[in-house]
Design a protein around this motif. Structure first.
Motif, PDB file in Angstrom:
ATOM      1  N   ARG A 144      -7.776  -7.325   3.990  1.00 27.56           N
ATOM      2  CA  ARG A 144      -7.949  -5.854   4.386  1.00 27.56           C
ATOM      3  C   ARG A 144      -8.967  -5.668   5.634  1.00 27.56           C
ATOM      4  O   ARG A 144     -10.212  -5.973   5.589  1.00 27.56           O
ATOM      5  CB  ARG A 144      -8.367  -4.877   3.206  1.00 27.56           C
ATOM      6  CG  ARG A 144      -8.310  -3.497   3.636  1.00 27.56           C
ATOM      7  CD  ARG A 144      -8.273  -2.659   2.506  1.00 27.56           C
ATOM      8  NE  ARG A 144      -6.994  -2.646   1.893  1.00 27.56           N
ATOM      9  CZ  ARG A 144      -6.663  -2.112   0.633  1.00 27.56           C
ATOM     10  NH1 ARG A 144      -7.429  -1.182  -0.011  1.00 27.56           N
ATOM     11  NH2 ARG A 144      -5.276  -1.788   0.290  1.00 27.56           N
ATOM     12  N   GLN A 154      -5.670 -10.571  -1.222  1.00 25.91           N
ATOM     13  CA  GLN A 154      -5.522  -9.625  -0.295  1.00 25.91           C
ATOM     14  C   GLN A 154      -6.551  -9.469   0.688  1.00 25.91           C
ATOM     15  O   GLN A 154      -7.989  -9.563   0.693  1.00 25.91           O
ATOM     16  CB  GLN A 154      -5.920  -8.001  -1.248  1.00 25.91           C
ATOM     17  CG  GLN A 154      -5.596  -6.808  -0.113  1.00 25.91           C
ATOM     18  CD  GLN A 154      -5.989  -5.639  -1.181  1.00 25.91           C
ATOM     19  OE1 GLN A 154      -7.150  -5.348  -1.427  1.00 25.91           O
ATOM     20  NE2 GLN A 154      -5.021  -4.908  -1.640  1.00 25.91           N
ATOM     21  N   HIS A 176     -10.762  -2.812   7.954  1.00 28.83           N
ATOM     22  CA  HIS A 176     -10.911  -1.267   8.296  1.00 28.83           C
ATOM     23  C   HIS A 176     -12.211  -1.382   9.086  1.00 28.83           C
ATOM     24  O   HIS A 176     -13.158  -1.841   8.794  1.00 28.83           O
ATOM     25  CB  HIS A 176     -11.025  -0.805   6.908  1.00 28.83           C
ATOM     26  CG  HIS A 176     -11.508   0.660   6.916  1.00 28.83           C
ATOM     27  ND1 HIS A 176     -10.818   1.626   7.272  1.00 28.83           N
ATOM     28  CD2 HIS A 176     -12.829   1.102   6.666  1.00 28.83           C
ATOM     29  CE1 HIS A 176     -11.354   2.856   7.239  1.00 28.83           C
ATOM     30  NE2 HIS A 176     -12.641   2.545   6.796  1.00 28.83           N
ATOM     31  N   TYR A 212      -6.436   1.364   7.399  1.00 26.88           N
ATOM     32  CA  TYR A 212      -6.599   0.200   6.851  1.00 26.88           C
ATOM     33  C   TYR A 212      -5.320  -0.641   7.090  1.00 26.88           C
ATOM     34  O   TYR A 212      -4.184  -0.009   7.183  1.00 26.88           O
ATOM     35  CB  TYR A 212      -6.426   0.384   5.383  1.00 26.88           C
ATOM     36  CG  TYR A 212      -7.772   0.872   4.801  1.00 26.88           C
ATOM     37  CD1 TYR A 212      -9.055   0.325   4.066  1.00 26.88           C
ATOM     38  CD2 TYR A 212      -7.979   2.241   4.717  1.00 26.88           C
ATOM     39  CE1 TYR A 212     -10.116   0.402   3.872  1.00 26.88           C
ATOM     40  CE2 TYR A 212      -9.343   2.899   4.324  1.00 26.88           C
ATOM     41  CZ  TYR A 212     -10.282   1.845   3.856  1.00 26.88           C
ATOM     42  OH  TYR A 212     -11.279   2.448   3.405  1.00 26.88           O
ATOM     43  N   THR A 252       1.309  -5.779   4.130  1.00 27.38           N
ATOM     44  CA  THR A 252       1.462  -4.974   2.960  1.00 27.38           C
ATOM     45  C   THR A 252       1.015  -3.486   3.065  1.00 27.38           C
ATOM     46  O   THR A 252       1.307  -2.297   2.317  1.00 27.38           O
ATOM     47  CB  THR A 252       0.724  -5.619   1.775  1.00 27.38           C
ATOM     48  OG1 THR A 252      -0.725  -5.713   1.883  1.00 27.38           O
ATOM     49  CG2 THR A 252       1.124  -6.858   1.373  1.00 27.38           C
ATOM     50  N   THR A 308      -3.637  -4.275   6.028  1.00 21.69           N
ATOM     51  CA  THR A 308      -3.543  -5.051   4.735  1.00 21.69           C
ATOM     52  C   THR A 308      -2.380  -6.075   4.930  1.00 21.69           C
ATOM     53  O   THR A 308      -1.552  -5.793   5.129  1.00 21.69           O
ATOM     54  CB  THR A 308      -3.664  -4.213   3.378  1.00 21.69           C
ATOM     55  OG1 THR A 308      -4.517  -2.973   3.365  1.00 21.69           O
ATOM     56  CG2 THR A 308      -3.929  -5.064   2.061  1.00 21.69           C
ATOM     57  N   ASP A 332       0.800  -1.160   0.216  1.00 16.90           N
ATOM     58  CA  ASP A 332       0.111   0.156  -0.023  1.00 16.90           C
ATOM     59  C   ASP A 332       0.866   1.336  -0.021  1.00 16.90           C
ATOM     60  O   ASP A 332       1.997   1.223   0.520  1.00 16.90           O
ATOM     61  CB  ASP A 332      -0.778   0.080   1.316  1.00 16.90           C
ATOM     62  CG  ASP A 332      -1.988  -1.061   1.385  1.00 16.90           C
ATOM     63  OD1 ASP A 332      -2.057  -1.873   0.253  1.00 16.90           O
ATOM     64  OD2 ASP A 332      -2.629  -1.182   2.310  1.00 16.90           O
TER      65      ASP A 332
END
Length: 174
Positions: free
Chosen positions: A99, A97, A101, A139, A133, A141, A82
């Motif tokens: 993620r 991926q 949030h 966020y 990442t 990730t 990111d």
């Protein structure tokens, strides 16, 4: 009402409103002074990621402090970090991926609370690698690499709080 009287009423009303605002703000300020944990954000904190191999599935577990936030798991053609967009150096034919949030891997002072691997190669039947990442603007990730197309399921576990991703494979225990 004459002007001096109007000024007095206005001043009195302003004072009452300011006092009420200070009184409402005081409990939050007091809590921070008496309990150092109150200084940490209410945003869930990602503190670890781990994995394990089982007879019929590989598992990724993301440990959290606080509650488990909404999580999206998306197949992607490649993994990138990111912010920079630089490729993640994990070998694999398929990628997911993961993620979270809202979430963070750092505290309110910007110090990392994440103690898991940032980038690791794994040799399980399906799971071949895992990378943190991103930790940016609410966020967090992760990227996961697989040797073949992953058939996966997800769920949340509690006490302690964690997100789980299971990737099915043929029985390797027979």
């Amino acid at each position: 009402m004459n002007h001096p009287r109007r000024r007095q009423v206005t001043a009195l009303a302003t004072g009452v409103l300011l006092t009420a605002g200070i009184a409402l703000a005081a409990p939050a300020a007091t809590a921070g002074a008496t309990d150092s944990r109150a200084r940490t954000t209410r945003t869930p904190l990602v503190v670890n990621a781990r994995w394990g191999g089982h007879c019929t599935y590989d598992r990724i577990v993301i440990d959290l402090r606080g509650h488990v936030p909404p999580v999206t798991v998306t197949p992607v053609s490649r993994l990138v970090y990111d912010g920079s967009g630089k490729p993640v150096p994990l070998a694999g034919a398929f990628f997911l991926q993961i993620r979270l949030h809202p979430a963070a891997a750092h505290d309110d002072d910007g110090r990392s609370v994440y103690r898991g691997p940032k980038l690791i190669t794994i040799d399980l039947p399906r799971l071949k690698g895992l990378a943190l990442t991103g930790d940016f603007e609410g966020y967090v990730t992760f990227g996961a690499a697989f040797g073949s197309k992953p058939a996966f399921s997800t769920h949340k576990l509690h006490h302690p709080e964690r997100f789980v991703l299971d990737v099915a494979h043929r029985n390797v225990c027979c």
